[in-house]
Design a protein around this motif. Structure first.
Motif, short mmCIF file in Angstrom:
data_model
loop_
_atom_site.label_atom_id
_atom_site.label_comp_id
_atom_site.label_asym_id
_atom_site.label_seq_id
_atom_site.Cartn_x
_atom_site.Cartn_y
_atom_site.Cartn_z
N MET A 28 0.84 -1.21 0.00
CA MET A 28 0.00 0.00 0.00
C MET A 28 0.87 1.25 0.00
O MET A 28 0.63 2.20 -0.74
N GLU A 29 1.92 1.24 0.80
CA GLU A 29 2.80 2.42 0.87
C GLU A 29 3.45 2.70 -0.48
O GLU A 29 3.55 3.85 -0.92
N LEU B 52 -2.18 -20.38 9.07
CA LEU B 52 -1.62 -19.19 8.43
C LEU B 52 -2.53 -17.99 8.69
O LEU B 52 -2.08 -16.92 9.10
N LEU B 53 -3.83 -18.17 8.44
CA LEU B 53 -4.77 -17.06 8.61
C LEU B 53 -4.80 -16.58 10.05
O LEU B 53 -4.76 -15.37 10.33
N GLN B 54 -4.81 -17.52 10.98
CA GLN B 54 -4.89 -17.13 12.40
C GLN B 54 -3.63 -16.42 12.86
O GLN B 54 -3.68 -15.43 13.57
N LYS B 55 -2.47 -16.91 12.39
CA LYS B 55 -1.21 -16.32 12.86
C LYS B 55 -0.81 -15.08 12.07
O LYS B 55 -0.21 -14.17 12.60
N GLU B 56 -1.14 -15.06 10.78
CA GLU B 56 -0.68 -13.94 9.96
C GLU B 56 -1.75 -12.84 9.82
O GLU B 56 -1.42 -11.68 9.63
N LEU B 57 -3.00 -13.26 9.90
CA LEU B 57 -4.08 -12.28 9.72
C LEU B 57 -5.11 -12.42 10.83
O LEU B 57 -6.32 -12.31 10.63
N GLY B 58 -4.59 -12.68 12.04
CA GLY B 58 -5.45 -12.97 13.19
C GLY B 58 -6.58 -11.96 13.35
O GLY B 58 -7.73 -12.32 13.58
N ASP B 59 -6.25 -10.65 13.18
CA ASP B 59 -7.27 -9.60 13.38
C ASP B 59 -8.48 -9.85 12.47
O ASP B 59 -9.62 -9.79 12.90
N PHE B 60 -8.17 -10.16 11.21
CA PHE B 60 -9.28 -10.29 10.25
C PHE B 60 -10.17 -11.47 10.64
O PHE B 60 -11.38 -11.39 10.67
N ILE B 61 -9.49 -12.56 11.02
CA ILE B 61 -10.24 -13.78 11.31
C ILE B 61 -11.00 -13.59 12.63
O ILE B 61 -12.19 -13.86 12.73
N ALA B 62 -10.28 -13.00 13.63
CA ALA B 62 -10.91 -12.84 14.96
C ALA B 62 -12.12 -11.90 14.86
O ALA B 62 -13.13 -12.11 15.51
N ASN B 63 -12.01 -10.86 14.00
CA ASN B 63 -13.11 -9.88 13.90
C ASN B 63 -14.31 -10.43 13.15
O ASN B 63 -15.36 -9.83 13.13
N SER B 64 -14.06 -11.58 12.46
CA SER B 64 -15.19 -12.12 11.69
C SER B 64 -16.16 -12.80 12.64
O SER B 64 -15.79 -13.59 13.48
N LEU B 93 -5.97 -14.63 -2.57
CA LEU B 93 -6.58 -14.32 -1.26
C LEU B 93 -5.96 -13.06 -0.69
O LEU B 93 -6.66 -12.12 -0.29
N LEU B 94 -4.63 -13.00 -0.67
CA LEU B 94 -3.97 -11.86 -0.04
C LEU B 94 -4.22 -10.58 -0.83
O LEU B 94 -4.30 -9.49 -0.27
N GLY B 95 -4.39 -10.72 -2.14
CA GLY B 95 -4.73 -9.54 -2.94
C GLY B 95 -6.07 -9.00 -2.51
O GLY B 95 -6.23 -7.80 -2.27
N ALA B 96 -7.04 -9.91 -2.32
CA ALA B 96 -8.39 -9.49 -1.91
C ALA B 96 -8.35 -8.87 -0.51
O ALA B 96 -8.97 -7.83 -0.26
N VAL B 97 -7.57 -9.47 0.39
CA VAL B 97 -7.48 -8.93 1.76
C VAL B 97 -6.81 -7.55 1.73
O VAL B 97 -7.24 -6.62 2.40
N THR B 98 -5.78 -7.40 0.89
CA THR B 98 -5.07 -6.10 0.80
C THR B 98 -6.02 -5.02 0.28
O THR B 98 -6.04 -3.90 0.80
N ILE B 99 -6.84 -5.37 -0.68
CA ILE B 99 -7.79 -4.40 -1.24
C ILE B 99 -8.84 -4.05 -0.18
O ILE B 99 -9.15 -2.87 0.03
N THR B 100 -9.32 -5.07 0.56
CA THR B 100 -10.29 -4.81 1.63
C THR B 100 -9.66 -3.90 2.68
O THR B 100 -10.26 -2.95 3.16
N CYS B 101 -8.40 -4.17 2.98
CA CYS B 101 -7.67 -3.40 3.99
C CYS B 101 -7.51 -1.95 3.51
O CYS B 101 -7.74 -1.02 4.28
N ARG B 102 -7.17 -1.75 2.25
CA ARG B 102 -7.00 -0.39 1.71
C ARG B 102 -8.33 0.32 1.80
O ARG B 102 -8.42 1.46 2.26
#
Lengths: 111, 111
Positions: A28-29, B52-64, B93-102
């Motif tokens: 993003m940066e 991987l999802l829990q350790k690398e993207l824990g926030d996204f998974i936990a918030n779901s 997947l990571l592309g979609a998550v990055t776009i959601t994050c942006r």
């Protein structure tokens, strides 16, 4: 609207960022670093895309024998033909480059 | 065949890596960190994807709020229905998550 890039990292900084989170921030940066040079603030013109590719992925561009490689990338990327590359199109490009890079390091297409 | 991840970074280390190159290395390293736990060496089983999802993207998974979020992600990702997620599906997947994050940081879908 506060520019995304000014608080991108902050959204994650509450805790230690994972490798994937760091990668997302870096992507993003890099994008926002170049979108602000000319034209619309949140999309890449051809000139901005060219500068991004040369500075961020210089090896790939330099190794390409095709002088029109950037035109071709722009043409492929600009799916809605508005002369701009938006974030989704940018992520698609980097996804493709990452896959090409993984195949390069892997030697063959790993199953 | 030398495991890709052992010489991933080396391919770039001849010079200072750009932000995008660092991001690509981080994404590849994260992927290979989890693919070796069980099953095929170069693809993610559902268990490996979940970790991987829990350790690398824990926030996204936990918030779901959806307890079946990982099953749904696996189902969406595993486009060839082989019960495995390969590198291309992972990058998608990571592309979609990055776009959601942006979009999240941007508040609205920036044009």
């Amino acid at each position: 609207m506060v520019p995304a890039e000014s608080h991108i990292g902050r959204g994650f900084q509450k805790h230690v960022m994972s490798g994937v989170q760091k990668a997302m921030i870096l992507l993003m940066e890099a994008y926002f670093k170049y979108t602000r040079r000319e034209g619309k603030k949140y999309t890449l013109t051809k000139g901005e895309l060219k500068e991004l590719l040369q500075k961020e992925l210089g090896d790939f561009i330099a190794n390409s024998k095709d002088p029109k490689v950037i035109d071709k990338i722009m043409n492929d990327l600009d799916s809605n033909k508005d002369g701009q590359v938006d974030f989704t199109e940018y992520v698609a490009l980097l996804g493709a480059v990452t896959i090409t890079c993984r195949d390069f390091f892997n030697g063959t297409k790993a199953n």
